[in-house]
Design an enzyme around this catalytic site. Structure first.
Site, short mmCIF file in Angstrom:
data_model
loop_
_atom_site.label_atom_id
_atom_site.label_comp_id
_atom_site.label_asym_id
_atom_site.label_seq_id
_atom_site.Cartn_x
_atom_site.Cartn_y
_atom_site.Cartn_z
N ARG A 58 0.97 -0.80 -0.04
CA ARG A 58 0.07 0.40 0.02
C ARG A 58 1.05 1.86 0.05
NH1 ARG A 58 -3.92 -1.05 3.99
NH2 ARG A 58 -5.59 -2.21 2.41
N ALA A 59 1.77 1.36 1.04
CA ALA A 59 2.77 1.88 0.74
C ALA A 59 3.45 2.75 -0.55
CB ALA A 59 3.90 2.17 1.74
#
Length: 686
Positions: free
Chosen positions: A275-276
């Site tokens: 997700r980052a």
């Protein structure tokens, strides 16, 4: 309608303004979590942003704000044809901390659903916020199940309402903004990760800047409309820039060089999952569009990392979020400029590559809670130090104040729970009646029906079907037939630590082990969503080192700097703890307490210290307060005073070694039986 404070009139807070503007340009970034001390314009900035959001076109009469150019095919008010449309400002919807689940996601009319088979749906806040801003002040105090629903809707772009087999879905895409004061408790790591960006804010320490803040605020309070009018041109310019950046966003090119830098940065800081990387890519693209460029540069990647990674990097418990900027620069330099596709920091040639509208750098501010030194120099020892029962003096002059000892490595503890069935705030420690959990029975609803017990409702309505003239397949249900499900889950408690910091605890390096044990229990309290407090006693008095709070991090910091030395006023510590519980019970009567006394059981100083400590301990037994005594006595000769204290408290005693999870399998049972045998009050029972 009140005039909001102009966004462009905010003083400083470049990171906060930039993060909000980037989400206004690209809501796919995933929202903003604003962390900071009270009084730092967090709420003011969020409310001011709503005035800058472009207007939205909506289908006339649609309660779910469908876009007439692309209406939601599953809209409960649909299907929508080519009817009339309206234009209105984007909404900013506030979610109160005490909101119910039905208020957030909407409510189904269960009675009509059962009797008529229709989906009569009353929209909630998630529907109101569609294509606007959803603002949650003090998001860290929001109940976990509400946060889960909120973030699921933000991730999927839709809200689902399920009630006993009846389902309603509607679109729900919004800019999610949460604000919080870390002193009042942290969000769980998995919830932190669901926010796209995070920003740390703090009040300026520059006198001139503080003066300007006060000057502008006073001018706004005296004449809100006039003050806003003076900033109208700046507001219009930023609004137009948001629209232009939105139009440019699809044309922005994220080259392989920038992608390589993003991936390398996320790997270097050991963030979990992917997700980052995705958030950084979207943020860097929005930064380029905000700057009026179609290429993503290294500056965009660096700024995206400062906003998207601090709350995602792998860190030890109780560590504050942050990012090592030197390490970030080294990573970007190592992986930059390898394909000429936006990886080189000097590439581009744009006259103004700075994404900040005010020309500021917008970097991550230094955290205010940077760790200090291990403690102050030792104070002069107190005179007249003594012991009862012929206890030998500890080596190193235990009668005086010692340099604070570092906590030993924390370990996993077994759960300590409060006996009985409570009704406190949702958590993960003790049994309680809750809105979520396993169904244990049914009852008539008090107020609005929230959780239907279908079998009990059908059973109540079945005998009356002939008398009510039922002729079709539907079940004739009346209000009196409805039954609310009674559910049992877990609650959070107030864990009050009463820590002996006297000279006897400093002997033989015991304080390091004691702090390690308390730190382990604090970590357990954090995971179980408890409030914590801390009372310490040493010398001639007891102090409230930490009033009851949800900030376990603050408790860990106070514990680390706790000095030791002096006599052991055990009675003073117990009486102070009893007073803290009395006050907290008036503030939050539903939250039950668990007292953890960390001591070797000795009592010295003053007249009849042992008898006075016994009388103070019996107060807890009389009130039915659940308690555990962590026995810190060590050495070949042990007096067993902690065990006697536990008996007077009506609780149980464990040693430091027994506190570990693999050594205290029977502890929970002992705490419960001790609490029941000591006369647990009926108001704490089911």
């Amino acid at each position: 309608m009140s005039t909001p404070y102009p966004f462009t009139a905010l003083v400083g807070q470049e990171d906060l303004r930039l993060a909000l503007l980037l989400n206004a340009v690209s809501p796919a970034v995933g929202g903003v979590l604003v962390r900071g001390e009270k009084g730092t314009a967090k709420s003011t900035a969020v409310r001011a942003l709503s005035a800058l959001m472009p207007e939205v076109d909506v289908v006339s009469g649609c309660r779910f704000s469908c876009d007439p150019a692309s209406p939601d095919p599953g809209c409960p008010d649909g299907p929508h044809g080519t009817g009339a449309s309206d234009s209105r400002p984007a909404r900013m919807v506030e979610l109160p901390v005490g909101a119910s689940e039905d208020r957030l996601v909407g409510a189904l009319d269960i009675e009509r659903a059962l009797a008529e088979g229709v989906k009569a749906f009353e929209p909630g806040l998630l529907a109101d916020a569609h294509r606007g801003i959803l603002y949650v002040d003090e998001v860290n105090l929001l109940h976990d199940h509400l946060v889960d629903l909120l973030l699921d809707a933000a991730a999927m772009g839709a809200s689902y309402v399920e009630r006993e087999g009846v389902s309603v879905r509607h679109a729900s895409k919004f800019l999610l903004v949460g604000t919080m004061n870390p002193e009042e408790g942290e969000l769980r790591p998995q919830l932190l990760d669901r926010f796209g960006l995070t920003v740390e804010v703090a009040a300026s320490r520059e006198p001139d800047e503080r003066v300007e803040v006060v000057r502008r605020r006073l001018a706004y309070d005296d004449d809100p409309a006039g003050f806003a009018g003076r900033w109208a041109d700046e507001e219009s310019a930023v609004r137009a820039r948001i629209v232009a950046a939105r139009d440019l966003l699809p044309e922005v090119r994220l080259g392989d060089g920038a992608l390589r830098q993003i991936a390398a940065t996320c790997a270097a800081f050991e963030v979990d999952g992917m997700r980052a990387d995705i958030v950084m890519a979207r943020t860097a693209t929005a930064l380029a569009a905000w700057a009026g460029r179609t290429d993503v540069l290294a500056e965009d990647v660096r700024q995206a990392a400062l906003l998207a990674l601090p709350h995602r990097r792998r860190r030890a418990p109780f560590d504050a979020p942050g990012l090592d900027e030197d390490k970030l620069d080294e990573t970007l330099e190592e992986f930059g400029g390898q394909d000429g596709d936006g990886g080189d920091r000097d590439e581009g040639g744009d006259d103004d590559p700075d994404p900040d509208p005010d020309g500021g750098p917008g970097g991550q501010p230094e955290p205010d809670d940077a760790p200090g030194t291990d403690g102050e120099s030792a104070a002069q020892p107190e005179s007249g130090e003594g012991r009862e029962g012929g206890e030998p003096q500890p080596s190193g002059g235990g009668g005086g104040e010692q340099t604070p000892a570092r906590a030993a490595e924390p370990f996993r503890t077994k759960v300590l729970s409060v006996p009985g069935l409570g009704e406190g705030a949702a958590g993960r420690r003790s049994r309680a009646r809750t809105e979520h959990g396993r169904t244990i029975g049914a009852r008539r609803p008090r107020g609005a029906l929230t959780k239907l017990h279908l079998a009990a409702t059908v059973q109540a309505a079945a005998p009356h079907q002939r008398a009510r003239g039922r002729s079709g397949p539907g079940l004739v249900v009346r209000r009196d037939d409805l039954r609310q499900a009674s559910r049992e889950g877990r609650e959070g408690n107030l864990v009050l630590f009463v820590v002996d910091a006297s000279g006897s605890m400093a002997a033989r390096q015991r304080m390091s082990a004691v702090k390690g044990a308390v730190l382990s229990l604090l970590l357990d309290a954090y995971q179980r969503r408890d409030k914590v407090g801390m009372v310490t006693f040493r010398g001639s008095a007891a102090d409230v080192a930490l009033p009851p709070t949800s900030s376990v991090d603050t408790a860990a910091v106070r514990l680390e700097s706790l000095p030791t030395g002096g006599r052991t006023p055990l009675a003073a510590g117990l009486l102070k703890a009893h007073e803290v519980l009395r006050v907290e019970r008036m503030r939050d009567p539903a939250r039950r307490a668990l007292v953890v006394v960390v001591t070797d059981g000795r009592a010295t100083g003053g007249p009849e210290p042992v008898a006075l400590a016994s009388r103070a301990a019996r107060l807890f037994g009389a009130d039915g307060v659940a308690s555990v005594v962590v026995d810190c006595e060590s050495g070949p000769v042990r007096l067993g005073l902690a065990g006697q204290l536990a008996g007077e408290l009506g609780g149980t005693a464990v040693t430091l070694d027994e506190l570990r999870a693999d050594s205290i399998a029977g502890l929970v049972k002992d705490v419960r039986s001790s609490g029941q045998n000591s006369g647990q009050s009926s108001r704490r029972a089911a």
